[in-house]
Design a protein around this motif. Structure first.
Motif, PDB file in Angstrom:
ATOM      1  N   LEU A 228       0.826  -1.209   0.000  1.00 13.01           N
ATOM      2  CA  LEU A 228       0.000   0.000   0.000  1.00 13.01           C
ATOM      3  C   LEU A 228       0.855   1.252   0.000  1.00 13.01           C
ATOM      4  CD1 LEU A 228      -2.753   1.328   0.077  1.00 13.01           C
ATOM      5  CD2 LEU A 228      -2.743   1.114   2.576  1.00 13.01           C
ATOM      6  N   ALA A 229       1.912   1.250   0.779  1.00 17.54           N
ATOM      7  CA  ALA A 229       2.814   2.404   0.819  1.00 17.54           C
ATOM      8  C   ALA A 229       3.436   2.645  -0.555  1.00 17.54           C
ATOM      9  CB  ALA A 229       3.905   2.189   1.866  1.00 17.54           C
ATOM     10  N   PHE A 230       3.871   1.584  -1.205  1.00 21.01           N
ATOM     11  CA  PHE A 230       4.495   1.724  -2.528  1.00 21.01           C
ATOM     12  C   PHE A 230       3.496   2.309  -3.524  1.00 21.01           C
ATOM     13  CE2 PHE A 230       5.684   0.053  -6.729  1.00 21.01           C
ATOM     14  CZ  PHE A 230       6.998   0.513  -6.820  1.00 21.01           C
ATOM     15  N   ALA A 231       2.252   1.823  -3.510  1.00 23.56           N
ATOM     16  CA  ALA A 231       1.242   2.303  -4.457  1.00 23.56           C
ATOM     17  C   ALA A 231       0.901   3.768  -4.203  1.00 23.56           C
ATOM     18  CB  ALA A 231      -0.011   1.432  -4.373  1.00 23.56           C
ATOM     19  N   LEU A 232       0.783   4.152  -2.949  1.00 24.93           N
ATOM     20  CA  LEU A 232       0.475   5.548  -2.626  1.00 24.93           C
ATOM     21  C   LEU A 232       1.621   6.465  -3.042  1.00 24.93           C
ATOM     22  CD1 LEU A 232      -1.140   5.145   0.915  1.00 24.93           C
ATOM     23  CD2 LEU A 232      -2.312   5.652  -1.230  1.00 24.93           C
ATOM     24  N   VAL A 233       2.830   6.052  -2.763  1.00 27.12           N
ATOM     25  CA  VAL A 233       3.999   6.853  -3.168  1.00 27.12           C
ATOM     26  C   VAL A 233       4.023   7.029  -4.676  1.00 27.12           C
ATOM     27  CG1 VAL A 233       6.517   6.784  -3.378  1.00 27.12           C
ATOM     28  CG2 VAL A 233       5.443   6.362  -1.160  1.00 27.12           C
ATOM     29  N   TRP A 234       3.722   5.963  -5.412  1.00 29.12           N
ATOM     30  CA  TRP A 234       3.750   6.051  -6.871  1.00 29.12           C
ATOM     31  C   TRP A 234       2.735   7.056  -7.390  1.00 29.12           C
ATOM     32  CZ3 TRP A 234       7.097   4.691 -10.456  1.00 29.12           C
ATOM     33  CH2 TRP A 234       6.703   4.877 -11.772  1.00 29.12           C
ATOM     34  N   VAL A 235       1.506   6.981  -6.897  1.00 34.08           N
ATOM     35  CA  VAL A 235       0.450   7.886  -7.367  1.00 34.08           C
ATOM     36  C   VAL A 235       0.805   9.332  -7.056  1.00 34.08           C
ATOM     37  CG1 VAL A 235      -1.957   8.576  -7.051  1.00 34.08           C
ATOM     38  CG2 VAL A 235      -1.372   6.160  -7.241  1.00 34.08           C
ATOM     39  N   VAL A 236       1.283   9.585  -5.846  1.00 33.73           N
ATOM     40  CA  VAL A 236       1.567  10.958  -5.437  1.00 33.73           C
ATOM     41  C   VAL A 236       2.743  11.538  -6.220  1.00 33.73           C
ATOM     42  CG1 VAL A 236       2.355  12.401  -3.520  1.00 33.73           C
ATOM     43  CG2 VAL A 236       0.556  10.695  -3.160  1.00 33.73           C
ATOM     44  N   THR A 237       3.818  10.797  -6.381  1.00 32.82           N
ATOM     45  CA  THR A 237       4.979  11.331  -7.106  1.00 32.82           C
ATOM     46  C   THR A 237       4.692  11.475  -8.596  1.00 32.82           C
ATOM     47  OG1 THR A 237       5.925   9.087  -7.198  1.00 32.82           O
ATOM     48  CG2 THR A 237       6.688  10.540  -5.437  1.00 32.82           C
ATOM     49  N   GLU A 238       3.903  10.574  -9.156  1.00 31.94           N
ATOM     50  CA  GLU A 238       3.530  10.728 -10.561  1.00 31.94           C
ATOM     51  C   GLU A 238       2.621  11.940 -10.726  1.00 31.94           C
ATOM     52  OE1 GLU A 238       3.013   7.398 -13.862  1.00 31.94           O
ATOM     53  OE2 GLU A 238       1.142   7.627 -12.724  1.00 31.94           O
ATOM     54  N   GLY A 239       1.757  12.188  -9.742  1.00 33.78           N
ATOM     55  CA  GLY A 239       0.930  13.391  -9.779  1.00 33.78           C
ATOM     56  C   GLY A 239       1.751  14.659  -9.677  1.00 33.78           C
ATOM     57  N   LEU A 240       2.810  14.623  -8.863  1.00 34.00           N
ATOM     58  CA  LEU A 240       3.679  15.794  -8.732  1.00 34.00           C
ATOM     59  C   LEU A 240       4.380  16.114 -10.047  1.00 34.00           C
ATOM     60  CD1 LEU A 240       5.327  15.238  -5.223  1.00 34.00           C
ATOM     61  CD2 LEU A 240       3.763  17.076  -5.870  1.00 34.00           C
ATOM     62  N   ARG A 241       4.914  15.107 -10.701  1.00 33.97           N
ATOM     63  CA  ARG A 241       5.635  15.387 -11.953  1.00 33.97           C
ATOM     64  C   ARG A 241       4.676  15.777 -13.079  1.00 33.97           C
ATOM     65  NH1 ARG A 241       6.172  11.969 -16.253  1.00 33.97           N
ATOM     66  NH2 ARG A 241       5.486   9.813 -16.052  1.00 33.97           N
ATOM     67  N   SER A 242       3.389  15.521 -12.884  1.00 36.89           N
ATOM     68  CA  SER A 242       2.390  15.948 -13.862  1.00 36.89           C
ATOM     69  C   SER A 242       1.989  17.410 -13.675  1.00 36.89           C
ATOM     70  CB  SER A 242       1.135  15.075 -13.753  1.00 36.89           C
ATOM     71  OG  SER A 242       1.439  13.718 -14.007  1.00 36.89           O
ATOM     72  N   ARG A 243       2.479  18.027 -12.591  1.00 38.08           N
ATOM     73  CA  ARG A 243       2.081  19.397 -12.268  1.00 38.08           C
ATOM     74  C   ARG A 243       3.249  20.362 -12.114  1.00 38.08           C
ATOM     75  NH1 ARG A 243      -1.543  15.867 -10.005  1.00 38.08           N
ATOM     76  NH2 ARG A 243      -3.756  16.461 -10.076  1.00 38.08           N
ATOM     77  N   ALA A 244       4.439  19.858 -11.890  1.00 35.53           N
ATOM     78  CA  ALA A 244       5.575  20.739 -11.622  1.00 35.53           C
ATOM     79  C   ALA A 244       6.826  20.205 -12.307  1.00 35.53           C
ATOM     80  CB  ALA A 244       5.803  20.844 -10.112  1.00 35.53           C
ATOM     81  N   PRO A 245       7.759  21.097 -12.675  1.00 40.74           N
ATOM     82  CA  PRO A 245       7.595  22.553 -12.668  1.00 40.74           C
ATOM     83  C   PRO A 245       6.912  23.050 -13.944  1.00 40.74           C
ATOM     84  CG  PRO A 245       9.800  21.987 -13.381  1.00 40.74           C
ATOM     85  CD  PRO A 245       9.119  20.676 -13.068  1.00 40.74           C
ATOM     86  N   TYR A 246       6.492  24.295 -13.945  1.00 33.63           N
ATOM     87  CA  TYR A 246       5.883  24.926 -15.108  1.00 33.63           C
ATOM     88  C   TYR A 246       4.712  24.125 -15.658  1.00 33.63           C
ATOM     89  CZ  TYR A 246      10.356  27.406 -14.929  1.00 33.63           C
ATOM     90  OH  TYR A 246      11.458  28.121 -14.511  1.00 33.63           O
ATOM     91  N   GLY A 247       3.884  23.607 -14.771  1.00 33.48           N
ATOM     92  CA  GLY A 247       2.714  22.854 -15.209  1.00 33.48           C
ATOM     93  C   GLY A 247       2.941  21.380 -15.387  1.00 33.48           C
ATOM     94  N   GLY A 248       4.189  20.924 -15.219  1.00 30.04           N
ATOM     95  CA  GLY A 248       4.477  19.492 -15.242  1.00 30.04           C
ATOM     96  C   GLY A 248       4.585  18.888 -16.628  1.00 30.04           C
ATOM     97  N   PHE A 249       4.948  17.588 -16.631  1.00 27.24           N
ATOM     98  CA  PHE A 249       5.122  16.846 -17.876  1.00 27.24           C
ATOM     99  C   PHE A 249       4.644  15.411 -17.655  1.00 27.24           C
ATOM    100  CE2 PHE A 249       7.701  14.447 -21.029  1.00 27.24           C
ATOM    101  CZ  PHE A 249       7.286  15.110 -22.179  1.00 27.24           C
TER     102      PHE A 249
END
Length: 552
Positions: A104-125
């Motif tokens: 569960l920890a691994f899955a949550l970390v994956w979703v959150v970090t993938e969400g971060l790179r989708s938003r930052a920096p400059y709107g993400g990629f």
């Protein structure tokens, strides 16, 4: 050394999940290797392991980004994206520092970090999000339930469950006294409990891998005829539009040729015609010749035409737009691209980045972002209403932009793109795969049209029809269903990501409260061996409270 090798192997294997390899099962296997190799690493070493694995994945997968501009932008982008995988390794390495795989920890970390790179920096990629490799897999169908983040969560959870199975197998009775499985069994004399403890996680992983088959992807609905025109360009590369009038003429010629088939009765008349991004880089609202060409084409078609073009506005800037032209009315609507690409369509913090490279000034005029979702409404000859939701090029990868179009009322999606600047690379197939996932996510047909390919008509189940070849002049034509029903993913929006973020914050806070363990453990889950006299063989081990918690 072994954790590093496994992390590198995971990164290399993940490349094969994406086009043009399209081996979707490589994604869960790759993440299982990452979950296994990062377990017990701690924050610092977990970051380095994640960064190394991320580089092995992103450098080849994003190689198209440097095909004409050189290796510096390509490697800079790949390194930036890899830092988010490094962050995932650090967070999970710290959470699993006791040495037990925590699915569960691994899955949550994956979703959150993938969400971060989708938003930052400059709107993400968000280009190569895990879900975008799953258009042909059972996992991919889950996108209709919770969007791309939910697909990533399911894959990461299944992968970590598989890693936990391996860990338990390696520490089961017969491979060492006092193992995790033996402890959870309560007694070495219970022969059935260890077996169930080993195999339950992998059974759960298999369920996660197959449950998507139960998700319906309906394709019913009243159909209407679409025509997508791939006009082609004179040459691939950054100077693809050096002869801007030739590119416009190509699209006019290909459209009129398609209309000849309609006039001869060889093809049905289209209800809506779509040209790609950059079909008219001559401002068709300010240049009379370009405007006349487009209006003449519309009058010949007797049907509405969506044109991808550039407008020389506002003063000193440019706008990347989709323009709706209707017979007898001219230009009746426009959509301005909401997410211009940083360092390609505009230079953020130009004076700062000029200190590192004078090449930033190759972008002479910045593109301005639009402020509202784009939905063009046209009525067919039979009275049907087409509400086309617009996305231009890389916008198809952004969850919110696509969802906004559907929530604004789109009953079909139109993706206009220009892939000429990426040559004969995997960029175009990767983008088409994203459009396929979007079709499943929102239950909408997608008209995906490129200047040079690949173009296709996509039904709401994610099936791509009439996929074109790169750098050829071609058309895609046919009937697609219009649908108004909304999927669960459309209704829940970003909620799955916020829930995952809240759960991860709670898990991190709980870990901080407990403090660090007394000593390190290996990625196999074994603690350093104690002197024999401290743990007599006649005294059975009892489960530790923290080991039960580590199952999360």
């Amino acid at each position: 050394m072994l954790p590093l090798l496994l992390s590198l192997l995971g990164g290399g294997l993940l490349c094969f999940a994406f086009p043009t390899f399209d081996v979707w099962v490589a994604a869960p296997v790759a993440l299982a290797l990452w979950a296994w190799s990062w377990t017990g690493a701690g924050g610092r070493r977990g970051f380095l392991l994640g960064l190394a694995g991320g580089l092995v994945f992103f450098v080849p997968t994003l190689s198209w980004s440097g095909i004409y501009v050189g290796s510096l932008p390509w490697l800079a982008l790949a390194t930036l994206e890899s830092l988010f995988v490094g962050l995932a390794g650090a967070l999970y390495g710290w959470l699993s520092r006791r040495g037990t795989v925590r699915p569960l920890a691994f899955a949550l970390v994956w979703v959150v970090t993938e969400g971060l790179r989708s938003r930052a920096p400059y709107g993400g990629f968000p280009w190569v999000k895990l879900a975008f490799s799953q258009a042909d897999s059972p996992f991919g169908r889950l996108v209709a339930v919770g969007g791309a983040p939910f697909v990533g969560f399911a894959i990461a959870l299944a992968a970590a469950l598989a890693a936990l199975t391996v860990q338990r197998a390696l520490t089961s009775p017969g491979r060492g006294r006092g193992s995790v499985v033996a402890e959870n069994a309560g007694s070495p004399s219970s022969p059935r409990m260890p077996s169930r403890g080993i195999w339950l996680p992998v059974l759960a992983a298999l369920v996660l891998g197959l449950v998507g088959l139960a998700v319906p992807l309906p394709t019913d609905g009243a159909t209407t005829q679409f025509l997508g025109v791939q006009g082609n360009v004179a040459r691939p590369g950054l100077d693809f539009n050096a002869e801007r009038r030739a590119v416009l003429d190509n699209h006019v010629a290909a459209t009129l040729k398609a209309q000849q088939d309609v006039a001869a009765g060889r093809a049905p008349a289209p209800d809506l015609v779509v040209w790609p991004e950059n079909a008219s880089d001559i401002d068709p609202l300010r240049n009379a010749d370009a405007k006349d060409e487009i209006l003449t084409t519309v009058q010949t078609l007797h049907r509405p035409l969506i044109v991808g073009g550039l407008l020389e506005e506002p003063v000193g800037f440019l706008s990347n737009v989709a323009l709706l032209f209707e017979p007898g009315k001219g230009n009746t609507d426009r959509y301005v691209k909401r997410h211009p690409v940083p360092f390609a369509e505009y230079i953020p913090n130009r004076s700062f980045w000029r200190n590192f490279s004078k090449e930033v000034d190759l972008v002479r005029s910045d593109f301005v972002p639009g402020s509202r979702p784009g939905v063009f409404t046209v009525t067919t000859a039979t009275g049907q209403q087409i509400r086309a939701g617009l996305a231009i090029c890389f916008e198809v990868a952004y969850d919110d932009i696509m969802r906004d179009a559907v929530q604004t009322g789109a009953n079909v999606l139109v993706v206009q793109t220009n892939n000429a600047t990426f040559g004969y690379t995997a960029e175009s197939p990767q983008q088409l795969a994203i459009s396929r996932v979007r079709a499943m996510e929102f239950g909408r047909s997608v008209v995906h049209v490129s200047t040079v390919g690949q173009s296709a008509l996509i039904t709401p189940d994610g099936t791509a029809h009439q996929v074109t070849s790169l750098f050829t002049q071609a058309v895609v034509r046919g009937a697609l269903p219009l649908r108004d029903a909304t999927t669960l993913a459309t209704r829940v929006g970003e909620a799955p990501e916020w829930v995952a973020a809240a759960a991860l914050v709670a898990m991190l806070a709980l870990g901080l409260r407990r403090g660090r363990p007394a000593g390190p453990r290996t990625p196999t889950g074994r603690a350093p061996q104690k002197p024999p006299e401290t743990v007599p063989e006649t005294v059975p081990h009892t489960p530790k409270e923290e080991d039960d918690d580590d199952a999360a």
